[in-house]
Design an enzyme around this catalytic site. Structure first.
Site, PDB file in Angstrom:
ATOM      1  N   LEU A 195     -43.000  22.643 -21.544  1.00 42.64           N
ATOM      2  CA  LEU A 195     -43.055  23.719 -22.538  1.00 42.64           C
ATOM      3  C   LEU A 195     -43.407  23.197 -23.919  1.00 42.64           C
ATOM      4  CD1 LEU A 195     -39.801  25.640 -21.472  1.00 42.64           C
ATOM      5  CD2 LEU A 195     -42.170  26.214 -20.874  1.00 42.64           C
ATOM      6  N   GLY A 196     -43.085  21.938 -24.168  1.00 43.26           N
ATOM      7  CA  GLY A 196     -43.370  21.360 -25.472  1.00 43.26           C
ATOM      8  C   GLY A 196     -43.013  19.889 -25.503  1.00 43.26           C
ATOM      9  N   GLU A 197     -43.523  19.201 -26.497  1.00 45.28           N
ATOM     10  CA  GLU A 197     -43.244  17.772 -26.669  1.00 45.28           C
ATOM     11  C   GLU A 197     -42.873  17.492 -28.108  1.00 45.28           C
ATOM     12  OE1 GLU A 197     -45.767  14.858 -24.882  1.00 45.28           O
ATOM     13  OE2 GLU A 197     -46.714  16.323 -23.552  1.00 45.28           O
TER      14      GLU A 197
ATOM     15  N   PHE B 217     -39.001  12.687 -29.571  1.00 46.06           N
ATOM     16  CA  PHE B 217     -38.041  11.999 -28.723  1.00 46.06           C
ATOM     17  C   PHE B 217     -38.167  12.328 -27.243  1.00 46.06           C
ATOM     18  CE2 PHE B 217     -35.642  12.775 -32.809  1.00 46.06           C
ATOM     19  CZ  PHE B 217     -35.970  11.544 -33.348  1.00 46.06           C
ATOM     20  N   GLY B 218     -39.053  13.241 -26.872  1.00 47.22           N
ATOM     21  CA  GLY B 218     -39.173  13.577 -25.460  1.00 47.22           C
ATOM     22  C   GLY B 218     -39.876  14.907 -25.236  1.00 47.22           C
ATOM     23  N   LYS B 219     -39.562  15.525 -24.097  1.00 44.36           N
ATOM     24  CA  LYS B 219     -40.232  16.760 -23.690  1.00 44.36           C
ATOM     25  C   LYS B 219     -39.221  17.864 -23.405  1.00 44.36           C
ATOM     26  CE  LYS B 219     -44.018  14.283 -21.355  1.00 44.36           C
ATOM     27  NZ  LYS B 219     -44.759  14.122 -20.074  1.00 44.36           N
TER      28      LYS B 219
ATOM     29  N   LYS C 233     -34.317  20.088 -22.115  1.00 45.22           N
ATOM     30  CA  LYS C 233     -34.806  19.134 -23.106  1.00 45.22           C
ATOM     31  C   LYS C 233     -34.455  17.734 -22.611  1.00 45.22           C
ATOM     32  CE  LYS C 233     -34.377  20.043 -27.536  1.00 45.22           C
ATOM     33  NZ  LYS C 233     -33.831  20.160 -28.929  1.00 45.22           N
TER      34      LYS C 233
ATOM     35  N   ASP D   8     -32.159  24.131 -41.873  1.00 47.37           N
ATOM     36  CA  ASP D   8     -33.592  24.004 -41.598  1.00 47.37           C
ATOM     37  C   ASP D   8     -34.131  25.302 -40.989  1.00 47.37           C
ATOM     38  OD1 ASP D   8     -36.063  22.750 -41.586  1.00 47.37           O
ATOM     39  OD2 ASP D   8     -35.782  21.821 -39.619  1.00 47.37           O
TER      40      ASP D   8
END
Length: 475
Positions: free
Chosen positions: A30-32, A35-37, A53, A148
């Protein structure tokens, strides 16, 4: 000994990883990130969808402060349970990876929705802003300050509702200085509050409100209120509150934006005032946190769905009650008051009735609806939600109704307040008991239970405890 300890830790990590991933079928990425995917996952037993995650511990440890950021996010999400905040369902770790099983939100980012439409209508922008404020306000009530907030960190689910995500930069009560303020400068440049940049300490709630105002501005106008390629010039604009609110916006929207984007935090509108603002109040139905006692909600979609309320034989919408549970329901023996800030007599109301569970729920539904509340049937419970209206109390209201079986034709109905004003709750209970033809009920009086006139003797017999831990026998 050290080597043995490392081996045991590694083996434990592998078992945790195998147990977690064995329950899920991983799918597309789904996304990168750094620190990972993040991968899509389907729970094998239920078929429900999640986002996993997967973080590389080596990368996390290689960047100063990143390990603390990950720990902070996990600790924060573990204690948050609100419809407008992304849920964390499970966590596991091996020696090389960290796995976080999160709620799957498949509508993309708020940023994408705004980019696609250019800007949102006031009606849609207000609805999303109301949800954003509900979620952020809930976090503040838990001592969590996001720090944030931006459209990229606000997700949209398939129903068009928002989910606040990415709590890696959040602050918790232990991060407050001796002056009761936060001192770490963090956030995204275009969304950061002016007082955060001054390095003099800031109120986490007011700085989050500023960021919410920037998001509202973008939703309604389609551009950033403060923007410049030169960072120094950008910060000067933020310090001065140098932005224009278009006159084509409604007067209410203009007023709220100006009061939120006030560079002096001492003059800035606070969370309670936002909720009371005329523009914000339009079509506003507060969304409270999940019921802490609702196991289905707390564990998310991992649990199988229960049957809906029905009169069919073997109905699962009611619970058989054993003697220990029956005794525990007596106000004199209820120990939950030792662990709750609010007295159990103010939070729980119980009465008995010979009506069927369906009739009880139907009548409670009508009473609550006519009192101006929203009613939702969820599994074996009926949930009553709404707003505690008042000049100083626009807080959410949540009451759950549940039915327990005492005998073939006798039931205990429990009304439990999870959130909201006690006086409003008592008024609702009075209305429900009156509509059901009851005269007294436990909780607001010293009596053990309310008993409908036609079943007084029978109910008293059922309240006598038996010697064995068993379902109370029928008479």
């Amino acid at each position: 000994m050290v080597a043995t300890g490392d081996a045991e830790e590694a083996a434990a990590g592998c078992r945790a990883r195998a147990a977690l991933l064995g329950a899920y079928e991983l799918g597309r990425t789904l996304g990168e990130g750094s620190f990972g995917k993040v991968k899509h996952a389907r729970h094998r037993a239920t078929g429900d969808h999640f986002a996993v995650k997967i973080l590389d511990r080596g990368r996390v440890l290689s960047l100063r402060g990143a390990d603390d950021q990950v720990r902070r996010e996990i600790a924060t999400l573990t204690m948050l349970a609100h419809p407008n905040v992304v849920r964390l369902h499970e966590v596991a770790a091996s020696k090389t990876k960290i796995y976080m099983v999160l709620e799957f939100v498949n509508g993309g980012e708020l940023f994408d929705r705004i980019a696609m439409k250019g800007k949102l209508s006031e009606r849609e922008g207000r609805r999303l802003f109301q949800q954003l404020i509900d979620g952020v306000s809930y976090c503040h009530g838990k001592g969590v300050y996001h720090r944030d907030l931006k459209p990229e960190n606000v997700l949209i689910d398939r129903k068009g509702n928002i989910k606040i995500s990415d709590f890696g930069l959040c602050a918790l009560p232990q991060h407050l200085g001796k002056d009761g303020l936060l001192h770490t400068t963090c956030g995204s440049p275009n969304y950061i509050a002016p007082e955060v940049l001054q390095n003099r300490g800031y109120d986490g709630s007011l700085s989050d409100i500023w960021s919410c105002g920037v998001i509202l501005y973008i939703m309604l106008i389609g551009q950033l209120p403060f923007d410049d390629r030169n960072m120094v010039v950008l910060y000067q604009k933020i310090f001065k509150g140098d932005t224009k609110v278009p006159e084509w916006l409604s007067p209410g929207a203009q007023n709220l934006l100006k009061r939120i984007l006030e560079p002096n935090p001492m003059k800035r509108i606070n969370m309670a005032e936002i909720k009371l603002h005329e523009w914000f109040q339009k079509d506003y139905t507060p969304v409270g946190p999940y019921d802490d006692d609702d196991e289905d909600v707390r564990l998310g979609a991992i649990l199988p769905v229960k049957q809906q309320i029905s009169e069919a034989p073997g109905d699962k919408s009611t619970h058989q009650m054993n003697a220990f549970q029956l005794i525990g329901m007596a106000s004199s023996l209820d120990l939950s008051g030792f662990f709750e800030e609010e007295g159990v007599s103010q939070r729980k109301i119980r009465f008995t009735s010979t009506l069927t569970p369906k009739d009880l729920f139907d009548k409670i539904d009508v009473s609550a609806t006519q009192s101006g509340f929203h009613v939702q049937r969820a599994h074996s419970k009926l949930k009553i939600t709404g707003n505690c209206n008042g000049p100083n109390n626009p807080s959410p209201f949540l009451v759950c109704a549940e039915v327990f079986v005492l005998g073939p034709s006798l039931h205990v109905v429990e009304l439990r307040k999870s959130q909201g004003d006690t006086a409003v709750y008592k008024k609702l209970c009075d209305r429900i008991s009156s509509d059901l033809g009851l005269t007294r009920y436990s909780g607001w009086s010293s009596s053990l239970t309310t008993i409908s006139p036609a079943s007084t003797a029978e109910a008293r017999r059922h309240w006598l405890p038996c010697d064995e831990c068993c379902v109370v026998p029928p008479h």
